[in-house]
Design a protein around this motif. Structure first.
Motif, PDB file in Angstrom:
ATOM      1  N   SER A  54       0.812  -1.216   0.000  1.00  0.00           N
ATOM      2  CA  SER A  54       0.000   0.000   0.000  1.00  0.00           C
ATOM      3  C   SER A  54       0.843   1.262   0.000  1.00  0.00           C
ATOM      4  N   ALA A  55       1.955   1.240   0.696  1.00  0.00           N
ATOM      5  CA  ALA A  55       2.792   2.441   0.818  1.00  0.00           C
ATOM      6  C   ALA A  55       4.201   2.036   1.220  1.00  0.00           C
ATOM      7  N   PRO A  56       5.191   2.843   0.827  1.00  0.00           N
ATOM      8  CA  PRO A  56       6.571   2.522   1.210  1.00  0.00           C
ATOM      9  C   PRO A  56       6.818   2.731   2.694  1.00  0.00           C
ATOM     10  N   THR A  57       7.679   1.911   3.251  1.00  0.00           N
ATOM     11  CA  THR A  57       8.084   2.098   4.638  1.00  0.00           C
ATOM     12  C   THR A  57       9.095   3.245   4.707  1.00  0.00           C
ATOM     13  N   PRO A  58       9.335   3.804   5.884  1.00  0.00           N
ATOM     14  CA  PRO A  58      10.316   4.894   5.998  1.00  0.00           C
ATOM     15  C   PRO A  58      11.699   4.550   5.455  1.00  0.00           C
ATOM     16  N   VAL A  59      12.154   3.301   5.661  1.00  0.00           N
ATOM     17  CA  VAL A  59      13.477   2.939   5.153  1.00  0.00           C
ATOM     18  C   VAL A  59      13.487   2.960   3.627  1.00  0.00           C
ATOM     19  N   GLN A  60      12.359   2.621   3.015  1.00  0.00           N
ATOM     20  CA  GLN A  60      12.252   2.679   1.552  1.00  0.00           C
ATOM     21  C   GLN A  60      12.126   4.123   1.079  1.00  0.00           C
TER      22      GLN A  60
END
Length: 440
Positions: free
Chosen positions: A37-43
């Motif tokens: 659904s959405a990128p993680t902060p690390v991504q």
């Protein structure tokens, strides 16, 4: 509505969607197919830097999506190069992804294969112990991405079965583990075979060893790394911890009770020694002939290890293993981890526990704690406190509490002045002896 934990500023812009980070339509189709659904902060932080061909040293906690943080931009960069008619020679990969174990190599290879189904790249895998035919196939193939370990790769380059002159992207995943396992010289040799100019390097790691900076300075002298550490807003892992006090000789009986009463779904049993994994595996197979058990340790042949891990992934069950399976392995169906032996190094406790509770899922960690483990517990608890992203319960056993209480009592007693009293030893003869019976 997007979860607030995913909202992050990257270079002054609010990044909340993969479309904000990536432009390749094939990659976006892959992301949609996978249901991300959405990128993680690390991504969100890592992808833009790697898209600029920057060299990156990325430190991110376990289970935060680090694999896709380098896989997605790497594929987009390669597709851009392809559109610019970059020439590819046979036996000369354009990108290298280096991992410490065969299991991790196979796992990451499958990720790239999934992406290449949409993005159409030539992804190859090279494992230690493979027969010569595999080497010949690689030598005569065009390779976009080669996923491998450092030792086997160096062997093939030294035999001139591969060359690394076209490598423009080098990723060392689980870089801290690569150092722990003694691959320093192999990595140094491998980098010596690459053309340094214009090659982007990514060092991906979950922990930062004391000698990590020295490693970067000695091996990658001319590389200017962007340092990126992703902390408190990453996906949290929901992990419950249960500690079981027992004697060393009670482990197998307690293991039976655990399997009967508590072990719901698939799980992993961690042991410290290869011999112990075999003993526990055979014991469980004999005790529960109808259940599925698997074993994994460093003494097994590559073919056996791959087969064991594949069956475990596909069918579920219980895997008895050493720390070879503690890092990076992602089994979505995993419900629990049991530390049959607490690890010698505290950091491995974090990595073992990180096999469950990934991606926001819940998981349980069970610990067999004997009196021999008390010295380990303080170090493990320190590691747990430093891993703020893991909701782990510290190990606080009854034995530990009793020991702490005794130490406090001794310390308190030591502070109280005691007057020395000398008593005369009573004379014990025949008449005043308790064993003496007066004759009639």
């Amino acid at each position: 509505m997007l979860d607030i934990q995913y909202l992050y500023l990257v270079e002054g812009k609010l990044m909340a969607k993969f479309e904000d980070l990536l432009s390749n339509s094939d990659l976006l189709k892959y992301i949609q197919d996978q249901g991300f659904s959405a990128p993680t902060p690390v991504q969100q932080k890592g992808i833009p830097l790697l898209l600029k061909r920057e060299s990156l040293s990325l430190l991110g906690k376990t289970g935060t999506g680090k694999t896709l943080s380098y896989a997605l931009p790497l594929v987009e960069c390669l597709k851009e190069d392809e559109s610019n008619n970059v020439q590819v020679q046979v036996g000369s990969p354009r990108a290298l992804v280096i991992l410490p174990t065969k299991e991790l190599t196979s796992q990451v290879f499958q990720v790239f294969k999934g992406i290449s189904h949409f993005a159409k790249l030539r992804v190859r895998q090279l494992l230690g112990g493979e027969k010569g035919q595999k080497s010949k196939e690689l030598s005569s193939s065009s390779i976009d991405i080669l996923v491998t370990g450092p030792g086997r790769l160096v062997q093939m380059v030294e035999k001139k079965e591969l060359n690394l002159l076209d490598v423009k992207y080098l990723i060392l995943d689980e870089a801290d583990t690569l150092l722990d396992m003694g691959f320093f010289k192999d990595i140094q040799k491998m980098w010596g075979f690459c053309e340094w100019d214009g090659c982007s390097v990514g060092l991906i790691s979950a922990t930062m060893p004391n000698d990590f900076d020295r490693f970067k300075e000695e091996v990658f002298k001319k590389v200017d790394f962007k340092e990126l550490e992703v902390g408190g807003h990453a996906i949290k892992q929901e992990i419950e911890t249960f500690n079981i006090d027992l004697g060393q000789k009670e482990k197998n009986k307690m293991l039976e009770l655990f399997i009967d009463k508590q072990a719901n779904g698939s799980g992993m049993i961690f042991c410290n020694r290869k011999e112990t994994t075999t003993e526990v595996y055979e014991y469980l197979k004999k005790s529960y002939p109808s259940k599925r058990f698997f074993v994994l340790n460093g003494e097994m042949e590559a073919k056996e290890r791959n087969a064991s891990m594949k069956k475990f992934r596909d069918k579920g069950g219980i895997m008895v293993c050493t720390d070879i399976a503690a890092r990076g392995i992602d089994i979505p169906s995993l419900n629990w981890v049991l530390n049959y032996d607490l690890p010698f190094e505290a950091v491995f406790y974090i990595h073992r526990s990180g096999r469950v509770g990934r991606g926001g899922r819940k998981g349980s960690v069970y610990n067999f704690v004997t009196s021999r483990d008390l010295n380990l517990i303080a170090r493990i608890n320190k590691s747990i406190k430093e891993q703020s992203l893991l909701k782990l319960t510290t190990i606080n056993t009854k034995m530990q509490r009793d020991l702490t209480k005794k130490k406090a009592t001794r310390a308190s007693a030591a502070k109280v002045p005691v007057k020395k009293v000398t008593k005369k030893r009573p004379q014990v003869g025949r008449k005043n002896s308790p064993r003496y019976k007066k004759s009639k």
